[in-house]
Design an enzyme around this catalytic site. Structure first.
Site, PDB file in Angstrom:
ATOM      1  CG  ASP A 196       7.589  -3.820  -9.399  1.00 55.73           C
ATOM      2  OD1 ASP A 196       7.945  -2.636  -9.302  1.00 55.73           O
ATOM      3  OD2 ASP A 196       6.786  -4.362  -8.625  1.00 55.73           O
ATOM      4  CG  LEU A 277       2.327   1.693  -1.536  1.00 57.95           C
ATOM      5  CD1 LEU A 277       1.613   1.254  -0.275  1.00 57.95           C
ATOM      6  CD2 LEU A 277       2.476   3.203  -1.553  1.00 57.95           C
ATOM      7  NE  ARG A 278       7.474  -5.357  -4.846  1.00 57.53           N
ATOM      8  CZ  ARG A 278       6.595  -6.005  -5.607  1.00 57.53           C
ATOM      9  NH1 ARG A 278       6.207  -5.461  -6.757  1.00 57.53           N
ATOM     10  NH2 ARG A 278       6.097  -7.174  -5.258  1.00 57.53           N
ATOM     11  N   GLY A 279       8.318   1.664  -4.496  1.00 58.54           N
ATOM     12  CA  GLY A 279       9.199   2.808  -4.660  1.00 58.54           C
ATOM     13  C   GLY A 279       9.556   3.438  -3.324  1.00 58.54           C
TER      14      GLY A 279
END
Length: 339
Positions: A196, A277-279
């Site tokens: 991730d 919310l890293r996407g």
């Protein structure tokens, strides 16, 4: 000093090359994960890009080669400033390999035992993380990396600092780098916590076209016979890539990502079930870097579409009822949402 294989001379692997350029323009993306077959040019591409980048300006005498314009300074820079006017050097962008069997001392740094025993003073000997500051940290077969090293990398990647509290030492130094990992998924899974942390993920495979395979062999043979001569043949193409990166770095800070593009990014992440919310953050940064590389004046849906798969393929949950590859699932979602 050996001459690296020119970045521009790589045959095919367009997605990998595009992702590497994006990471070079916008380090905040968080690095790159390259998964696929052995011998497909993964490490060659990284070293080739680092070689064509212009030298970086660094504080002379600083063990961490800090940027003299940086607001934050390490203890070396503070000591040099206290001693008078700081001098600078022009240094090549570092590309540091992290071996699978590396010890914690080698990665983090440790007490210089020789000076401690002979002179009775405590001196910190910087490790691989210090050498990689402002450059690239490359881990081949990252999916086989030992768990204790994975935990160390997660902490440093999140903070941008390496904190040492051991052997009577207590210090911290900057360790901001573009993390690039490569590996073959068939040899083992990558821990989700580390996976991730990579901003982008690409898949590479051995070319199936006869013409492409022949061209790879022909160029590699020419390089091995005469590295300097082969590099000179590609110097103009590499210079063009260098200009593209430098101009994109100047543009990327001036580009705003509009509300419609952010809305589309969020819709896509929800549709594919991306965790956290890293996407969305990665989609925004990668699309902006892509626009800067293309010298666009605005970030468009086409830029978002171009980076969607590489930004999200490693963030999807596995669906036991759907054996479709993650990249195909994202492309399907893009087609359903944006057409």
């Amino acid at each position: 000093m050996s001459i690296p294989y020119p970045f521009s001379a790589l045959v095919g692997q367009d997605e990998m090359k595009r992702a590497i350029l994006i990471a070079a323009v916008e380090p905040a993306i968080g690095g790159l994960l390259v998964l696929g077959d052995r011998g497909t040019g993964k490490s060659t591409a990284v070293r080739g890009l680092a070689a064509l980048l212009p030298k970086m300006r660094a504080v002379q005498g600083c063990r961490y080669h800090c940027d003299p314009e940086s607001a934050s300074v390490c203890e070396d820079c503070e000591r040099l400033k206290a001693g008078g006017r700081i001098k600078t050097d022009q240094l090549p962008v570092p590309v540091v390999d992290l071996p699978l069997g590396a010890s914690e001392d080698r990665v983090l740094g440790a007490l210089d035992l020789e000076r401690a025993l002979s002179q009775g003073i405590k001196v910190f000997e910087p490790g691989l993380l210090a050498r990689a500051h402002r450059g690239f940290l490359y881990i081949d077969e990252v999916n086989l990396l030992e768990d204790h090293l994975v935990d160390l990398l997660i902490d440093v990647a999140a903070s941008g600092e390496n904190v040492i509290e051991r052997d009577g030492l207590s210090l911290r130094h900057p360790a901001r780098f573009v993390l690039i990992g490569s590996g073959n998924p068939e040899e083992g899974e990558l821990r989700p916590q580390l996976q991730d942390r990579f901003g982008l993920s690409v898949e590479v495979s051995t070319p199936r076209e006869i013409a492409a395979r022949v061209e790879v062999v022909r160029r590699r043979d020419a390089y091995e016979r005469d590295p300097a001569g082969f590099a000179s043949q590609w110097s103009r193409a590499d210079a063009q890539v260098r200009r593209q990166i430098l101009q994109a770095r100047d543009r990327v800070g001036c580009l705003d990502v509009g509300e419609p593009v952010l809305q589309r990014a969020a819709e896509l992440c929800v549709a594919v079930g991306s965790d956290g919310l890293r996407g969305e953050l990665t989609l925004m940064r990668a699309a902006r870097a892509m626009a800067a590389l293309e010298a666009s004046t605005e970030v468009t849906l086409d830029h978002l579409r171009a980076v969607a798969v590489m930004a999200l393929r490693h963030r999807l949950r596995r669906n036991p009822l759907d054996d479709t590859a993650s990249g195909e699932r994202i492309e399907r979602a893009v087609a359903e949402l944006w057409n």
